[in-house]
Structures are given as C-alpha cells and as structure tokens.
Motif scaffolding. Sequence first.
Motif, PDB file in Angstrom:
ATOM      1  N   LEU A 378      29.548  30.813 -41.580  1.00 55.20           N
ATOM      2  CA  LEU A 378      30.467  31.772 -42.171  1.00 55.20           C
ATOM      3  C   LEU A 378      30.163  33.199 -41.742  1.00 55.20           C
ATOM      4  CD1 LEU A 378      30.886  30.500 -45.853  1.00 55.20           C
ATOM      5  CD2 LEU A 378      32.379  30.105 -43.906  1.00 55.20           C
ATOM      6  N   THR A 379      28.896  33.492 -41.521  1.00 58.03           N
ATOM      7  CA  THR A 379      28.527  34.873 -41.205  1.00 58.03           C
ATOM      8  C   THR A 379      28.520  35.179 -39.723  1.00 58.03           C
ATOM      9  OG1 THR A 379      26.182  34.238 -41.266  1.00 58.03           O
ATOM     10  CG2 THR A 379      27.134  35.131 -43.285  1.00 58.03           C
ATOM     11  N   ALA A 380      28.260  34.186 -38.879  1.00 54.09           N
ATOM     12  CA  ALA A 380      28.100  34.497 -37.456  1.00 54.09           C
ATOM     13  C   ALA A 380      28.607  33.394 -36.542  1.00 54.09           C
ATOM     14  CB  ALA A 380      26.621  34.780 -37.148  1.00 54.09           C
ATOM     15  N   GLY A 381      29.514  32.557 -37.039  1.00 59.03           N
ATOM     16  CA  GLY A 381      30.010  31.450 -36.220  1.00 59.03           C
ATOM     17  C   GLY A 381      31.229  31.859 -35.414  1.00 59.03           C
ATOM     18  N   HIS A 382      31.004  32.410 -34.231  1.00 58.12           N
ATOM     19  CA  HIS A 382      32.112  32.871 -33.399  1.00 58.12           C
ATOM     20  C   HIS A 382      32.595  31.779 -32.446  1.00 58.12           C
ATOM     21  CE1 HIS A 382      31.183  36.735 -35.061  1.00 58.12           C
ATOM     22  NE2 HIS A 382      29.983  36.740 -34.507  1.00 58.12           N
ATOM     23  N   SER A 383      31.673  31.035 -31.851  1.00 61.24           N
ATOM     24  CA  SER A 383      32.065  29.958 -30.941  1.00 61.24           C
ATOM     25  C   SER A 383      32.604  28.785 -31.758  1.00 61.24           C
ATOM     26  CB  SER A 383      30.865  29.504 -30.108  1.00 61.24           C
ATOM     27  OG  SER A 383      30.448  30.529 -29.235  1.00 61.24           O
ATOM     28  N   ARG A 384      33.799  28.317 -31.376  1.00 56.03           N
ATOM     29  CA  ARG A 384      34.452  27.279 -32.170  1.00 56.03           C
ATOM     30  C   ARG A 384      35.200  26.301 -31.269  1.00 56.03           C
ATOM     31  NH1 ARG A 384      36.829  30.791 -37.346  1.00 56.03           N
ATOM     32  NH2 ARG A 384      35.087  32.290 -37.362  1.00 56.03           N
ATOM     33  N   LEU A 385      35.276  25.060 -31.736  1.00 46.03           N
ATOM     34  CA  LEU A 385      36.048  24.027 -31.068  1.00 46.03           C
ATOM     35  C   LEU A 385      36.910  23.365 -32.127  1.00 46.03           C
ATOM     36  CD1 LEU A 385      35.005  21.611 -28.319  1.00 46.03           C
ATOM     37  CD2 LEU A 385      35.905  20.626 -30.425  1.00 46.03           C
ATOM     38  N   VAL A 386      38.223  23.256 -31.860  1.00 49.20           N
ATOM     39  CA  VAL A 386      39.180  22.802 -32.866  1.00 49.20           C
ATOM     40  C   VAL A 386      39.819  21.493 -32.413  1.00 49.20           C
ATOM     41  CG1 VAL A 386      41.206  23.436 -34.226  1.00 49.20           C
ATOM     42  CG2 VAL A 386      39.652  25.229 -33.403  1.00 49.20           C
ATOM     43  N   VAL A 387      39.825  20.511 -33.312  1.00 48.37           N
ATOM     44  CA  VAL A 387      40.415  19.202 -33.032  1.00 48.37           C
ATOM     45  C   VAL A 387      41.586  18.981 -33.975  1.00 48.37           C
ATOM     46  CG1 VAL A 387      40.029  16.709 -33.018  1.00 48.37           C
ATOM     47  CG2 VAL A 387      38.217  18.252 -32.243  1.00 48.37           C
ATOM     48  N   HIS A 388      42.756  18.689 -33.407  1.00 48.27           N
ATOM     49  CA  HIS A 388      43.960  18.387 -34.186  1.00 48.27           C
ATOM     50  C   HIS A 388      44.557  17.084 -33.676  1.00 48.27           C
ATOM     51  CE1 HIS A 388      47.792  18.655 -36.180  1.00 48.27           C
ATOM     52  NE2 HIS A 388      48.464  18.867 -35.059  1.00 48.27           N
ATOM     53  N   CYS A 389      44.830  16.163 -34.595  1.00 47.21           N
ATOM     54  CA  CYS A 389      45.374  14.842 -34.231  1.00 47.21           C
ATOM     55  C   CYS A 389      44.504  14.163 -33.175  1.00 47.21           C
ATOM     56  CB  CYS A 389      46.812  14.976 -33.736  1.00 47.21           C
ATOM     57  SG  CYS A 389      47.991  15.374 -35.038  1.00 47.21           S
ATOM     58  N   GLY A 390      43.188  14.323 -33.284  1.00 45.00           N
ATOM     59  CA  GLY A 390      42.264  13.652 -32.386  1.00 45.00           C
ATOM     60  C   GLY A 390      42.125  14.286 -31.017  1.00 45.00           C
ATOM     61  N   ARG A 391      42.715  15.466 -30.819  1.00 47.89           N
ATOM     62  CA  ARG A 391      42.701  16.100 -29.505  1.00 47.89           C
ATOM     63  C   ARG A 391      42.136  17.511 -29.621  1.00 47.89           C
ATOM     64  NH1 ARG A 391      46.670  18.670 -25.807  1.00 47.89           N
ATOM     65  NH2 ARG A 391      47.996  19.095 -27.598  1.00 47.89           N
ATOM     66  N   ILE A 392      41.313  17.902 -28.677  1.00 49.05           N
ATOM     67  CA  ILE A 392      40.822  19.280 -28.666  1.00 49.05           C
ATOM     68  C   ILE A 392      41.982  20.192 -28.291  1.00 49.05           C
ATOM     69  CG2 ILE A 392      39.224  20.919 -27.603  1.00 49.05           C
ATOM     70  CD1 ILE A 392      37.354  18.561 -27.073  1.00 49.05           C
ATOM     71  N   VAL A 393      42.334  21.103 -29.209  1.00 48.14           N
ATOM     72  CA  VAL A 393      43.490  21.966 -28.994  1.00 48.14           C
ATOM     73  C   VAL A 393      43.106  23.429 -28.791  1.00 48.14           C
ATOM     74  CG1 VAL A 393      45.144  20.477 -30.173  1.00 48.14           C
ATOM     75  CG2 VAL A 393      43.820  22.147 -31.503  1.00 48.14           C
ATOM     76  N   SER A 394      41.865  23.777 -29.084  1.00 42.36           N
ATOM     77  CA  SER A 394      41.432  25.160 -28.890  1.00 42.36           C
ATOM     78  C   SER A 394      39.922  25.209 -28.753  1.00 42.36           C
ATOM     79  CB  SER A 394      41.874  26.036 -30.066  1.00 42.36           C
ATOM     80  OG  SER A 394      41.368  27.353 -29.943  1.00 42.36           O
ATOM     81  N   ARG A 395      39.457  26.113 -27.903  1.00 46.69           N
ATOM     82  CA  ARG A 395      38.017  26.311 -27.752  1.00 46.69           C
ATOM     83  C   ARG A 395      37.765  27.793 -27.554  1.00 46.69           C
ATOM     84  NH1 ARG A 395      35.070  23.186 -23.017  1.00 46.69           N
ATOM     85  NH2 ARG A 395      36.171  24.748 -21.775  1.00 46.69           N
ATOM     86  N   THR A 396      36.889  28.354 -28.370  1.00 42.78           N
ATOM     87  CA  THR A 396      36.522  29.760 -28.285  1.00 42.78           C
ATOM     88  C   THR A 396      35.056  29.868 -27.904  1.00 42.78           C
ATOM     89  OG1 THR A 396      38.135  30.397 -29.973  1.00 42.78           O
ATOM     90  CG2 THR A 396      36.348  31.940 -29.547  1.00 42.78           C
ATOM     91  N   SER A 397      34.769  30.609 -26.863  1.00 44.19           N
ATOM     92  CA  SER A 397      33.399  30.775 -26.383  1.00 44.19           C
ATOM     93  C   SER A 397      32.981  32.225 -26.577  1.00 44.19           C
ATOM     94  CB  SER A 397      33.302  30.416 -24.900  1.00 44.19           C
ATOM     95  OG  SER A 397      33.772  29.104 -24.675  1.00 44.19           O
TER      96      SER A 397
END
Length: 417
Positions: A378-397
Amino acid sequence: MSEQGEEPQPPPSANPLGHGPVLLLAGARLLDGRVVDVRISGDRIQEVGATGSLGPLPAMPGQPTVTTGARIDLSGYLLLPAPAEPHGHYDSALRAGPPEPAGDGPAELVRRTTESALTSLGYGATAQRTHVRIGGGHGLRRLEAVLTARQSLRGLAELQAVAMPRLLTGRAGADGRALLRDALKLGADAAGGCPDLDPDPVGYARVLLDAAAEADCPVDLHTAAADPAQLARLVAALAPHLPRVTLGPCSALPPGGAGLLAGAGVRVVCLPQNGGCTGLDDPPTGLRPSLVRELSQARVALTAGAGALRDTSNPVGRADPLDAARLLAASGALSPEAAYDAVSAQARTTLGLPPVRVDAGFPAELLAVRGDDLTSALTAGHSRLVVHCGRIVSRTSAVREFADTVTLALPRQNHPG
C-alpha cells in the motif's frame, strides 16, 4: 543493480501480454504469508500449490497436454484479489488544469472515458463503475459515449455505467423520467443520481426505484446524508429494493446515521481522497476519519472509491484503489487488511460481481504488486501486474535508481520477468 530473485527477461517469443490458454504465476506471496504458484486456465484459477509443484495442465482423456502459455516469476510480489472501482465520474474526468480542456463532443467523451478506465485498470481495478449525467442539454449523449467505450474495453476491464438524471419529480422532472427509462433500455447498468438536488428527494428515490425495478437493475445514489429526518425517509423509501442499493459519499452523516444505514442494510461508498465528487453540487469538505470509524463500528457494508480523476471536484484526483485503501488505513479508521477489503471484496459486491480469492475455482481477477506484505504494497507498491479473465491485461514497471552508489544494495521497483 537488480533486486534479489529477479529473473531475466523472457525471450521475445514469450509475450506475457499475449499468452496462451495457460498462465503460471510462480513464487507469489499471499496475504497469509505463503509463497505459492498459481496456475490459471481460461478465466479461472485452476490450482494453487507450493512453489515448483505446478506444471502444465494435466492431459484430459482424449486431449493433449496443454503447454502453450507463459510462466511469470512473481518473486518479491504480493498476489491479491484484484480491486474494483465502485465510484468514478469518467465522463467529466481529465478536465482540470492546463492545457485548456477540449469540448464534450462524442469522440472526446469516448476518449476521456477510455483513458480514465485504462488508468484505473493500470492500477489494478479490473471492474469499474462510472456515474454518467443524462439530460441537462446533453440528453443521452454522454451515456452513449460511455457505452461505446465500454464495448471497446471488453476483454481488458469490466465497465458499468450508472445513469444520473438531475430532476425526476413534478413537471420539471418529466424529461428526466423519460430519459432515465431510455437510458436503462439503452444499456445503463444501474439507476442513480442525487435526490438532494430534487425538490422532493423521497419522491425522486421512488421514481428511480420504479424505473430500476422495471429494468431489474441496482440503484446507486449520491447523497451527503446531512439531514437525519430526510435520510430516514430516504432509507425507508429504498427498503423495497434492498440489498441492491448503494449510497455515497454520505460525507455529512449525522450522529446516529451509521446505525440507521446498518439497520437498513444499505451499502455505502465513501471517497477517501476528498470526501466528494462531481455528482454533488457542493464543494468537497474532506472525509473525516471519524465517519469511516463510525460506519465500520456500526458494521455498515463499506466500500471506497476514487470519485474523481483530475476533474473540477478534485484537480489532483487519482484512480488508484490502493491509494484509496492507503488513505483509509492512514487515517487509523481501518486496518490495512480491512482497508484493502473495502476496495476489493466489498467493491466487487457493490458491483454485483462474484467474489474472488486466490484459490482454485475462483475467477482469475488478480493484482500482483511489489511488496513483502500488504503494508509495504500500500505504501510503496508501484510495480504491478494485472490479470483480468485469466489474461494479463496490464503491467507497470517502476525502476528506482540513485546516483553515486558503489557498494550499497539499493531497493528498487521492477516488473516481473
């Protein structure tokens, strides 16, 4: 300098954003501290097991073993049920500050709605709800633009639209009543608006409920909830449609109001950024921490949303559900776990969506965020990977670098390999 446990980049042929029917998320940490592999097949979590224990899907009788897909190393990441955005205003978003905003033509409305939804998706919200004004010289044009954007976003995110007429009672509300029914027939997912702006708030709610019952859809209303007598009448009028009723932001809730809402079973969406949104005419007054505490202690079904994304009600508004959770936790009103539940499980319930757990059989709606535990995420999680309907739809580095360093092993954010 790379983080410990970081895996080399996959070869060009292995594109995580276009993987096959099987996705393996390896080495992810769960909220309970376990480090696991998660195998996804189609739009469901197929299996969760100890790290290194999962491979391709086993062959079904008469079918070959399925091996096409991707393996994503999530070492150093926390894997969570994806959050949702229960209260946005995308048709009015991205309008604050320079450069001078463009007009409200159909193409511009579609662009702003799409950009807003993708911004929220990048932060992790795979399901979103936006409130859309109808009438007032615009007719159904704003809603039509939002529904066009909704269609273009299919497969990336689930977007719901709430139709918001300004007036519904008396002769002045005749156009609003007709437009509301047309909006629900057109494809709006919920009926909404602000009873406080109508000369007859309770009458407004009754008209809205009749239209919602006819369309078999939920009701999502704006109210500051400042007047205790009016709130009691409003809640009584809404009773026939429970539990498919949501109120928000309730920023001026009077003493005893939380108990009234809890007793009625009304769900509340609060807006931690500044307590208000463009759905209310009055300027935001901020969200007092004691309000969240009162709602929580009364056991009101509580969720939280952004409310604003760089619009006139909040020129610096963000669409990050984790930031909303951080603000709830930072106020001391909720624990980090309860705050994240407000923007994930509770938000999905508000949107009428099935629950998500990182467990076999549940929908593959997931967020991987850099961090060892929820507090760090919550405080420092900038890198993220998002899965929707079983598929990776977004990735932030996110990469953090410092100058003039020689021997220190510096922490940095980086994407999964």
